[in-house]
Scaffold this motif. Structure first.
Motif, PDB file in Angstrom:
ATOM      1  N   VAL A 134       1.484   4.149  -6.565  1.00 20.04           N
ATOM      2  CA  VAL A 134      -0.162   5.271  -7.203  1.00 20.04           C
ATOM      3  C   VAL A 134      -0.703   5.038  -5.038  1.00 20.04           C
ATOM      4  CG1 VAL A 134      -2.196   6.154  -7.412  1.00 20.04           C
ATOM      5  CG2 VAL A 134      -0.208   5.294  -9.449  1.00 20.04           C
ATOM      6  N   GLU A 135      -0.637   6.216  -5.070  1.00 21.28           N
ATOM      7  CA  GLU A 135      -0.708   6.881  -3.097  1.00 21.28           C
ATOM      8  C   GLU A 135      -1.877   5.889  -3.273  1.00 21.28           C
ATOM      9  OE1 GLU A 135       0.688  10.665  -1.351  1.00 21.28           O
ATOM     10  OE2 GLU A 135       2.670   9.860  -2.424  1.00 21.28           O
ATOM     11  N   GLY A 136      -2.267   5.506  -2.015  1.00 18.59           N
ATOM     12  CA  GLY A 136      -3.731   4.705  -1.866  1.00 18.59           C
ATOM     13  C   GLY A 136      -3.861   3.573  -2.565  1.00 18.59           C
ATOM     14  N   LYS A 137      -3.528   3.006  -3.941  1.00 17.32           N
ATOM     15  CA  LYS A 137      -3.692   2.405  -3.882  1.00 17.32           C
ATOM     16  C   LYS A 137      -2.420   0.816  -3.979  1.00 17.32           C
ATOM     17  CE  LYS A 137      -4.874   0.868  -9.186  1.00 17.32           C
ATOM     18  NZ  LYS A 137      -4.647   1.887 -10.829  1.00 17.32           N
ATOM     19  N   ALA A 138      -3.291  -0.091  -2.942  1.00 18.26           N
ATOM     20  CA  ALA A 138      -2.984  -1.082  -3.024  1.00 18.26           C
ATOM     21  C   ALA A 138      -2.736  -1.858  -4.136  1.00 18.26           C
ATOM     22  CB  ALA A 138      -3.189  -2.357  -2.159  1.00 18.26           C
ATOM     23  N   TRP A 139      -2.017  -3.068  -3.723  1.00 18.15           N
ATOM     24  CA  TRP A 139      -1.957  -3.801  -5.142  1.00 18.15           C
ATOM     25  C   TRP A 139      -0.983  -5.645  -4.199  1.00 18.15           C
ATOM     26  CZ3 TRP A 139       2.144  -5.541  -9.174  1.00 18.15           C
ATOM     27  CH2 TRP A 139       3.334  -5.262  -8.405  1.00 18.15           C
ATOM     28  N   ARG A 146       5.266  -1.175 -12.493  1.00 14.20           N
ATOM     29  CA  ARG A 146       3.952  -0.334 -12.478  1.00 14.20           C
ATOM     30  C   ARG A 146       5.310   0.707 -11.480  1.00 14.20           C
ATOM     31  NH1 ARG A 146      -1.178  -3.412 -10.299  1.00 14.20           N
ATOM     32  NH2 ARG A 146      -0.827  -5.135 -11.837  1.00 14.20           N
ATOM     33  N   LEU A 178       0.935  -1.318  -0.208  1.00 14.37           N
ATOM     34  CA  LEU A 178      -0.319  -0.029   0.001  1.00 14.37           C
ATOM     35  C   LEU A 178       0.574   1.120  -0.198  1.00 14.37           C
ATOM     36  CD1 LEU A 178      -2.808   1.599   0.258  1.00 14.37           C
ATOM     37  CD2 LEU A 178      -2.270   1.340   2.159  1.00 14.37           C
TER      38      LEU A 178
END
Length: 187
Positions: A125-130, A122, A105
């Motif tokens: 992106v701040e706040g976009k988890a994977w 990749r 995250l």
């Protein structure tokens, strides 16, 4: 993110992610052994809570209660803020077990940061988890002039049933009991 920002105010809060264990062969990982360029602030480490750090991050710990964290005695979960200093690079490497997924995250991400897992590259992106299987070769970099920090934790693979999760945990516990030694695996 607010808890992380408070932790970052204390220079000594983070420790090098790669730390040599004297009982094992030295594997330096491209100069990262003992190096704060890649460092960590653990709230859980190797299946044990780090009380003083967890107490500093109550909201993070509360959110983690909702996650199906991997639970294996003396091994997991691990929950940490992973910091990568400006210009630092984590070289290609692979994890040890594919019964879990590593979750990122991004909390502080300057430009020119990246992560490659296999052939998938990749830009965080701040706040976009994977989540990804870390047995696939992966690497990360921070080519910016600012620090990058992510919340990193491990979760069970969703396709494993509760019984399979218990069996995996039991296998590791039996192996550790047989060897009589502290596990040599960490996130």
């Amino acid at each position: 993110r607010a808890e992380l920002i408070e932790v970052l105010k204390e220079d000594s809060a983070f420790r090098p992610y790669v730390q040599h264990v004297p009982e094992r062969p030295r594997k330096d990982l491209a100069g990262l052994d003992g190096n704060l360029d890649w460092s960590a602030f653990y709230m859980w480490k190797d299946g044990e809570i780090v009380p003083e750090n967890a107490a500093r991050c109550p909201q993070t710990m509360k959110v983690m209660e909702e996650v199906p964290l991997t639970r294996i005695k003396n091994r997991s979960p691990s929950i940490l803020f992973s910091l990568l200093r400006p210009g630092a690079r984590i070289p290609p490497h692979s994890g040890l077990v594919n019964t879990r997924l590593i979750c990122h995250l991004p909390l502080i991400v300057p430009p020119d940061c990246g992560l490659r897992v296999g052939n998938d590259v990749r830009t965080p992106v701040e706040g976009k988890a994977w989540a990804f299987d870390d047995t696939i070769e992966h690497e990360a970099w921070n080519n910016s002039d600012r620090t990058r920090v992510i919340l990193l934790f491990e979760t069970w693979r969703p396709e494993l049933s509760d019984e399979e999760r218990r069996l995996v945990a039991g296998m590791f516990e039996a192996s550790d009991a047989y060897s009589g030694q502290k596990p040599a695996w960490s996130i």
